[in-house]
Design a protein around this motif. Sequence first.
Motif, PDB file in Angstrom:
ATOM      1  N   LEU A  16    -137.381  -4.502  80.295  1.00  0.00           N
ATOM      2  CA  LEU A  16    -137.214  -4.457  81.750  1.00  0.00           C
ATOM      3  C   LEU A  16    -137.278  -5.865  82.336  1.00  0.00           C
ATOM      4  CD1 LEU A  16    -137.017  -2.671  84.326  1.00  0.00           C
ATOM      5  CD2 LEU A  16    -139.515  -2.654  84.325  1.00  0.00           C
ATOM      6  N   PHE A  17    -138.264  -6.634  81.915  1.00  0.00           N
ATOM      7  CA  PHE A  17    -138.421  -8.007  82.403  1.00  0.00           C
ATOM      8  C   PHE A  17    -137.217  -8.864  82.042  1.00  0.00           C
ATOM      9  CE2 PHE A  17    -139.672 -12.391  81.448  1.00  0.00           C
ATOM     10  CZ  PHE A  17    -140.098 -12.802  82.708  1.00  0.00           C
ATOM     11  N   VAL A  18    -136.722  -8.751  80.812  1.00  0.00           N
ATOM     12  CA  VAL A  18    -135.601  -9.568  80.356  1.00  0.00           C
ATOM     13  C   VAL A  18    -134.324  -9.208  81.126  1.00  0.00           C
ATOM     14  CG1 VAL A  18    -134.108 -10.051  78.373  1.00  0.00           C
ATOM     15  CG2 VAL A  18    -136.584 -10.086  78.108  1.00  0.00           C
ATOM     16  N   MET A  19    -134.123  -7.931  81.432  1.00  0.00           N
ATOM     17  CA  MET A  19    -132.955  -7.544  82.243  1.00  0.00           C
ATOM     18  C   MET A  19    -133.052  -8.167  83.632  1.00  0.00           C
ATOM     19  SD  MET A  19    -130.738  -5.768  80.555  1.00  0.00           S
ATOM     20  CE  MET A  19    -129.776  -4.826  81.716  1.00  0.00           C
ATOM     21  N   GLY A  20    -134.237  -8.149  84.215  1.00  0.00           N
ATOM     22  CA  GLY A  20    -134.427  -8.775  85.521  1.00  0.00           C
ATOM     23  C   GLY A  20    -134.243 -10.280  85.466  1.00  0.00           C
ATOM     24  N   LEU A  21    -134.735 -10.904  84.418  1.00  0.00           N
ATOM     25  CA  LEU A  21    -134.580 -12.342  84.243  1.00  0.00           C
ATOM     26  C   LEU A  21    -133.113 -12.726  84.092  1.00  0.00           C
ATOM     27  CD1 LEU A  21    -135.912 -15.128  83.805  1.00  0.00           C
ATOM     28  CD2 LEU A  21    -136.079 -14.539  81.375  1.00  0.00           C
ATOM     29  N   ASP A  22    -132.371 -11.944  83.310  1.00  0.00           N
ATOM     30  CA  ASP A  22    -130.955 -12.241  83.124  1.00  0.00           C
ATOM     31  C   ASP A  22    -130.182 -12.068  84.424  1.00  0.00           C
ATOM     32  OD1 ASP A  22    -128.832 -13.068  81.365  1.00  0.00           O
ATOM     33  OD2 ASP A  22    -128.069 -11.012  81.481  1.00  0.00           O
ATOM     34  N   ARG A  32    -127.775 -17.999  80.505  1.00  0.00           N
ATOM     35  CA  ARG A  32    -127.928 -16.549  80.407  1.00  0.00           C
ATOM     36  C   ARG A  32    -128.524 -16.128  79.072  1.00  0.00           C
ATOM     37  NH1 ARG A  32    -124.216 -13.771  83.409  1.00  0.00           N
ATOM     38  NH2 ARG A  32    -125.454 -11.969  82.831  1.00  0.00           N
ATOM     39  N   ILE A  33    -129.075 -14.950  79.060  1.00  0.00           N
ATOM     40  CA  ILE A  33    -129.600 -14.352  77.843  1.00  0.00           C
ATOM     41  C   ILE A  33    -128.432 -13.698  77.110  1.00  0.00           C
ATOM     42  CG2 ILE A  33    -131.144 -12.559  76.939  1.00  0.00           C
ATOM     43  CD1 ILE A  33    -132.898 -13.192  79.482  1.00  0.00           C
ATOM     44  N   ARG A  34    -128.349 -13.899  75.808  1.00  0.00           N
ATOM     45  CA  ARG A  34    -127.230 -13.369  75.026  1.00  0.00           C
ATOM     46  C   ARG A  34    -127.200 -11.845  75.078  1.00  0.00           C
ATOM     47  NH1 ARG A  34    -126.263 -16.786  69.623  1.00  0.00           N
ATOM     48  NH2 ARG A  34    -126.420 -18.852  70.554  1.00  0.00           N
ATOM     49  N   GLU A  35    -125.986 -11.312  75.072  1.00  0.00           N
ATOM     50  CA  GLU A  35    -125.828  -9.860  75.082  1.00  0.00           C
ATOM     51  C   GLU A  35    -126.452  -9.231  73.846  1.00  0.00           C
ATOM     52  OE1 GLU A  35    -121.694  -8.973  75.629  1.00  0.00           O
ATOM     53  OE2 GLU A  35    -121.761  -9.498  77.754  1.00  0.00           O
ATOM     54  N   ARG A  36    -126.334  -9.901  72.706  1.00  0.00           N
ATOM     55  CA  ARG A  36    -126.913  -9.326  71.492  1.00  0.00           C
ATOM     56  C   ARG A  36    -128.439  -9.263  71.585  1.00  0.00           C
ATOM     57  NH1 ARG A  36    -125.293 -13.699  66.965  1.00  0.00           N
ATOM     58  NH2 ARG A  36    -124.967 -15.287  68.510  1.00  0.00           N
ATOM     59  N   THR A  37    -129.055 -10.170  72.328  1.00  0.00           N
ATOM     60  CA  THR A  37    -130.504 -10.109  72.525  1.00  0.00           C
ATOM     61  C   THR A  37    -130.867  -8.890  73.362  1.00  0.00           C
ATOM     62  OG1 THR A  37    -130.663 -12.518  72.394  1.00  0.00           O
ATOM     63  CG2 THR A  37    -132.505 -11.355  73.433  1.00  0.00           C
ATOM     64  N   LEU A  38    -130.072  -8.620  74.397  1.00  0.00           N
ATOM     65  CA  LEU A  38    -130.327  -7.446  75.234  1.00  0.00           C
ATOM     66  C   LEU A  38    -130.201  -6.165  74.414  1.00  0.00           C
ATOM     67  CD1 LEU A  38    -128.364  -8.511  78.445  1.00  0.00           C
ATOM     68  CD2 LEU A  38    -130.823  -8.698  78.028  1.00  0.00           C
ATOM     69  N   SER A  50    -134.497  -1.106  79.113  1.00  0.00           N
ATOM     70  CA  SER A  50    -133.163  -1.685  79.331  1.00  0.00           C
ATOM     71  C   SER A  50    -132.367  -0.853  80.324  1.00  0.00           C
ATOM     72  CB  SER A  50    -132.401  -1.772  78.004  1.00  0.00           C
ATOM     73  OG  SER A  50    -133.043  -2.640  77.120  1.00  0.00           O
ATOM     74  N   ILE A  51    -132.418   0.461  80.187  1.00  0.00           N
ATOM     75  CA  ILE A  51    -131.697   1.344  81.107  1.00  0.00           C
ATOM     76  C   ILE A  51    -132.278   1.242  82.511  1.00  0.00           C
ATOM     77  CG2 ILE A  51    -131.228   3.769  81.671  1.00  0.00           C
ATOM     78  CD1 ILE A  51    -131.064   4.234  78.570  1.00  0.00           C
ATOM     79  N   LEU A  52    -133.591   1.271  82.603  1.00  0.00           N
ATOM     80  CA  LEU A  52    -134.224   1.133  83.921  1.00  0.00           C
ATOM     81  C   LEU A  52    -133.890  -0.213  84.558  1.00  0.00           C
ATOM     82  CD1 LEU A  52    -137.758   2.683  83.281  1.00  0.00           C
ATOM     83  CD2 LEU A  52    -135.866   3.674  84.597  1.00  0.00           C
ATOM     84  N   GLY A  53    -133.931  -1.263  83.763  1.00  0.00           N
ATOM     85  CA  GLY A  53    -133.601  -2.588  84.280  1.00  0.00           C
ATOM     86  C   GLY A  53    -132.150  -2.701  84.701  1.00  0.00           C
ATOM     87  N   ARG A  58    -129.422  -3.594  89.108  1.00  0.00           N
ATOM     88  CA  ARG A  58    -127.960  -3.491  89.216  1.00  0.00           C
ATOM     89  C   ARG A  58    -127.291  -4.567  88.366  1.00  0.00           C
ATOM     90  NH1 ARG A  58    -127.374  -2.312  95.646  1.00  0.00           N
ATOM     91  NH2 ARG A  58    -128.445  -0.318  95.591  1.00  0.00           N
ATOM     92  N   HIS A  59    -127.696  -4.573  87.120  1.00  0.00           N
ATOM     93  CA  HIS A  59    -127.244  -5.596  86.186  1.00  0.00           C
ATOM     94  C   HIS A  59    -126.529  -4.952  85.016  1.00  0.00           C
ATOM     95  CE1 HIS A  59    -127.038  -9.470  84.384  1.00  0.00           C
ATOM     96  NE2 HIS A  59    -127.872  -9.199  83.397  1.00  0.00           N
ATOM     97  N   LYS A  60    -125.310  -5.379  84.746  1.00  0.00           N
ATOM     98  CA  LYS A  60    -124.483  -4.889  83.639  1.00  0.00           C
ATOM     99  C   LYS A  60    -124.022  -3.446  83.839  1.00  0.00           C
ATOM    100  CE  LYS A  60    -125.117  -8.558  80.925  1.00  0.00           C
ATOM    101  NZ  LYS A  60    -124.059  -9.481  80.605  1.00  0.00           N
ATOM    102  N   THR A  61    -124.096  -2.923  85.050  1.00  0.00           N
ATOM    103  CA  THR A  61    -123.711  -1.535  85.289  1.00  0.00           C
ATOM    104  C   THR A  61    -122.197  -1.336  85.276  1.00  0.00           C
ATOM    105  OG1 THR A  61    -123.820  -1.890  87.678  1.00  0.00           O
ATOM    106  CG2 THR A  61    -125.772  -0.953  86.607  1.00  0.00           C
ATOM    107  N   LYS A  62    -121.437  -2.391  85.379  1.00  0.00           N
ATOM    108  CA  LYS A  62    -119.979  -2.281  85.334  1.00  0.00           C
ATOM    109  C   LYS A  62    -119.429  -2.560  83.943  1.00  0.00           C
ATOM    110  CE  LYS A  62    -119.347  -3.336  90.175  1.00  0.00           C
ATOM    111  NZ  LYS A  62    -118.730  -4.216  91.167  1.00  0.00           N
TER     112      LYS A  62
END
Length: 89
Positions: A16-22, A32-38, A50-53, A58-62
């Motif tokens: 959750l924190f990493v999604m917010g940070l990215d 940016r944080i690499r997609e493979r890390t996410l 990850s889903i909650l983040g 509203r990150h990576k939803t598209k």
Amino acid sequence: MNNLVLYLIIINLISLFVMGLDKYRAKHGMWRIRERTLFLLAIVGGSVGSILGMYFFRHKTKHVKFVFGFWFIFLIQCVLYYFYSKGTF
């Protein structure tokens, strides 16, 4: 508290924190944080975070690969947990 439960709480908070940070870094034009890390964080147990983040920030939803990827990982983890709880593993 069960070690598995404690681990899942910690890894999901990290995810959750990493999604917010990215998201923050994306808005401010920073590194940016690499997609493979996410995805790795989701795979090692942080799919819920990850889903909650993704929706909270509203990150990576598209991005289809994130929307379906995180949910697919979550589904696989639910199946694995089901078999684990039944003593199959």
